[in-house]
Design an enzyme around this catalytic site. Structure first.
Site, PDB file in Angstrom:
ATOM      1  N   HIS A  28      14.950 -11.432  30.930  1.00 32.27           N
ATOM      2  CA  HIS A  28      14.207 -10.503  30.107  1.00 32.27           C
ATOM      3  C   HIS A  28      14.021 -10.711  28.745  1.00 32.27           C
ATOM      4  CE1 HIS A  28      13.277  -6.733  28.146  1.00 32.27           C
ATOM      5  NE2 HIS A  28      12.715  -6.350  29.171  1.00 32.27           N
ATOM      6  N   SER A  53       8.313  -2.522  28.276  1.00 31.36           N
ATOM      7  CA  SER A  53       8.980  -3.698  27.098  1.00 31.36           C
ATOM      8  C   SER A  53       8.166  -4.753  26.953  1.00 31.36           C
ATOM      9  CB  SER A  53      10.060  -4.380  28.267  1.00 31.36           C
ATOM     10  OG  SER A  53      11.402  -3.664  28.010  1.00 31.36           O
ATOM     11  N   ASP A  56      18.395  -7.776  23.197  1.00 34.81           N
ATOM     12  CA  ASP A  56      18.026  -7.601  24.392  1.00 34.81           C
ATOM     13  C   ASP A  56      18.968  -8.268  25.383  1.00 34.81           C
ATOM     14  OD1 ASP A  56      16.070  -8.168  26.683  1.00 34.81           O
ATOM     15  OD2 ASP A  56      14.593  -7.362  25.352  1.00 34.81           O
TER      16      ASP A  56
END
Length: 500
Positions: free
Chosen positions: A121, A311, A84
């Site tokens: 994120h 996600s 990520d």
């Protein structure tokens, strides 16, 4: 309101100094090669989001992890690799549960950014899996799992497919580095915009090698909606566990759940395998990150943040896999997938939603062996990229080149199949990471760093601009009180992208 390139850089400047290493190179997004759904990620302001915030406590109930055997599981003894944008040392991420693998992002070349999540994120995903925020009481779904963060994305998620492939290879090569917590799960909340053949695609070959090595690869379906007719790569690979997002309608009952309107559904030939909650999920906040600065209304108190996308659904599913593997460590990836697909709850009469409690009550089928045609890995890397590229000195990365040099698919595939693509800190002949573990970070342990010059497509660049642009992370929908952004509606040019 028009979001100009200048405005975007100003927002990022509030987070990051525009002084990585050296001067003169700008990395941005190339114009789309063709129209269609293959777009780089961005933010779209809309007033369509109606589902209220969903806490991880509620998610635990929705996926059947709060009763029976499931309620006693924490994911202990199971390693989860998070590929990520990195993680940051917020109080809700216990250092003992975090391992920093190599930073393969462009930001790895900046001492102040290495391993850290400048986008927001990765920290949000990590919170869903192993978070433990004492300030708010929010706890991840597998808080006892050991999470290895392999950073790939920059301040706006930018990453090339070659970096993802290298990261997957590294995980396979190092999955048993911690015998007490072997890596059994890869979380890929990332989707490439390409639509290559599944029988030759290098990216799908990479995830299949991980699968063969005993690692369950959990991949996000994408946020292009059902009309897209396909999943993001590598969720398109038939072997892996592809995950779509469910809209819970703000309740813990699955009776009123439905497929989230943004969630890609795939096709009859390759639909999503399972759904998991993906609308307005509350997890850890990364203060000062790009999304935190741009969308302050998405903050929940001082330590949490809410967002929507496949996600989030993928991270929830990865945590569920960790729980299942803690209970039954002998399961093969094929058996895990079979159990999770069988142990589901009906959602909106269209598809099925993850229920780890039901899966734990099923008997594993010893003959659960997938027999799809495997990828050879000798296809074109460019086909997996889709229509968006990183640029160096205004030259797009294209053709059979990785970020670090020429890429010969057939040659790489032969080495990857033998687990020889990585030799300590060198991947396919390019030194892109340190040679082993160091103590140079807040995490329980960290893989060392290395300097690299960058790709040959733009000479020998020195990365100087953190405002990279590339294909979206598949959860680019961050919910605030009155919006649920998904992606650009006006192509790839910042200056022409508008907020609706």
């Amino acid at each position: 309101m028009v979001l100009t390139r200048t405005m975007m850089r100003a927002a990022i400047a509030a987070v990051l100094p525009l002084s990585l290493a050296g001067v003169g190179t700008v990395v941005t997004a190339a114009p789309a090669a063709a129209s269609g759904s293959n777009r780089p990620g961005g933010w779209q302001n809309s007033a369509t989001g109606t589902t209220g915030p969903t806490s991880l406590k509620d998610v635990r109930s929705i996926i059947g992890a709060d009763t029976g055997v499931a309620s006693l599981l924490t994911g202990a003894g199971v390693g989860v690799a998070l590929l990520d944008t990195g993680v940051v040392p917020v109080s809700g991420l216990p250092a003992k549960q975090i391992v920093n693998g190599p930073d393969l992002s462009f930001e790895s070349q900046a001492d102040g950014l290495r391993y850290l999540d400048s986008y927001g994120h990765g920290t949000h995903m990590a919170g869903i899996i192993v978070g433990n925020d004492t300030a708010s009481g929010s706890k991840g779904l597998a808080p006892g799992a050991k999470l290895t963060s392999v950073k790939l994305g920059t301040a706006n998620g930018a990453v090339d497919v070659s970096q993802v492939i290298a990261a997957i290879d590294w995980v396979v090569a190092n999955k048993d580095a911690d015998p007490a917590n072997p890596i059994r799960v890869i979380n890929l909340s990332y989707g490439s915009g390409g639509n290559p053949s599944s029988t030759t695609d290098p990216l799908q070959f990479a995830v299949e090698q991980a699968w063969k090595a005993g690692i369950v690869v959990v991949a996000a379906a994408g946020n292009d909606g059902a009309a897209a007719g396909t999943l993001d790569d590598p969720a398109t690979d038939p072997f892996v566990l592809s995950v779509g997002a469910a809209d819970t309608n703000g309740t813990v009952s699955t009776a009123d759940d439905e497929v989230a309107e943004f969630s890609s559904s795939g096709s009859a030939a390759r639909p999503v395998d399972v759904l998991a909650p993906g609308e307005s999920i509350i997890s850890l906040r990364d203060p000062g990150s790009s999304i935190d600065v741009d969308y302050p209304a998405a903050r929940v108190g001082d330590t949490l943040f809410r967002g929507s996308g496949t996600s989030q659904a993928t991270a929830i599913t990865s945590a569920a896999v960790a729980l299942l593997l803690q209970a039954r460590p002998w399961l093969t990836p094929d058996q895990v997938k079979n159990l999770l697909k069988r142990g589901t709850s009906l959602t909106g009469s269209r598809t099925t939603e993850l229920n780890v409690g039901k899966a734990l009550g099923l008997i594993a089928d010893p003959s659960s062996t997938q027999k799809f045609r495997a990828s050879t890995g000798n296809g074109k890397l460019d086909d997996a990229r889709g229509d968006s590229r990183v640029l160096s000195n205004n030259i797009p990365l294209s053709g059979e080149n990785s970020v670090w040099g020429p890429f010969r698919s057939a040659n790489w595939a032969a080495f990857a199949a033998q687990k020889r693509s990585w030799v300590r800190g060198t991947w396919m002949g390019s030194t892109i990471a340190g040679t082993g573990w160091t103590g140079a970070s807040w995490a329980s342990k960290t893989w060392g760093a290395a300097a690299w010059a960058g790709g040959p497509w733009g000479g020998t660049p020195t990365w100087s601009d953190p405002s990279w642009s590339i294909r979206r992370w598949s959860s680019a929908r961050w919910s605030t009180t009155d919006w649920s952004g998904a992606r650009y509606t006006a192509g790839v040019d910042w200056a022409t992208s508008t907020w609706g």
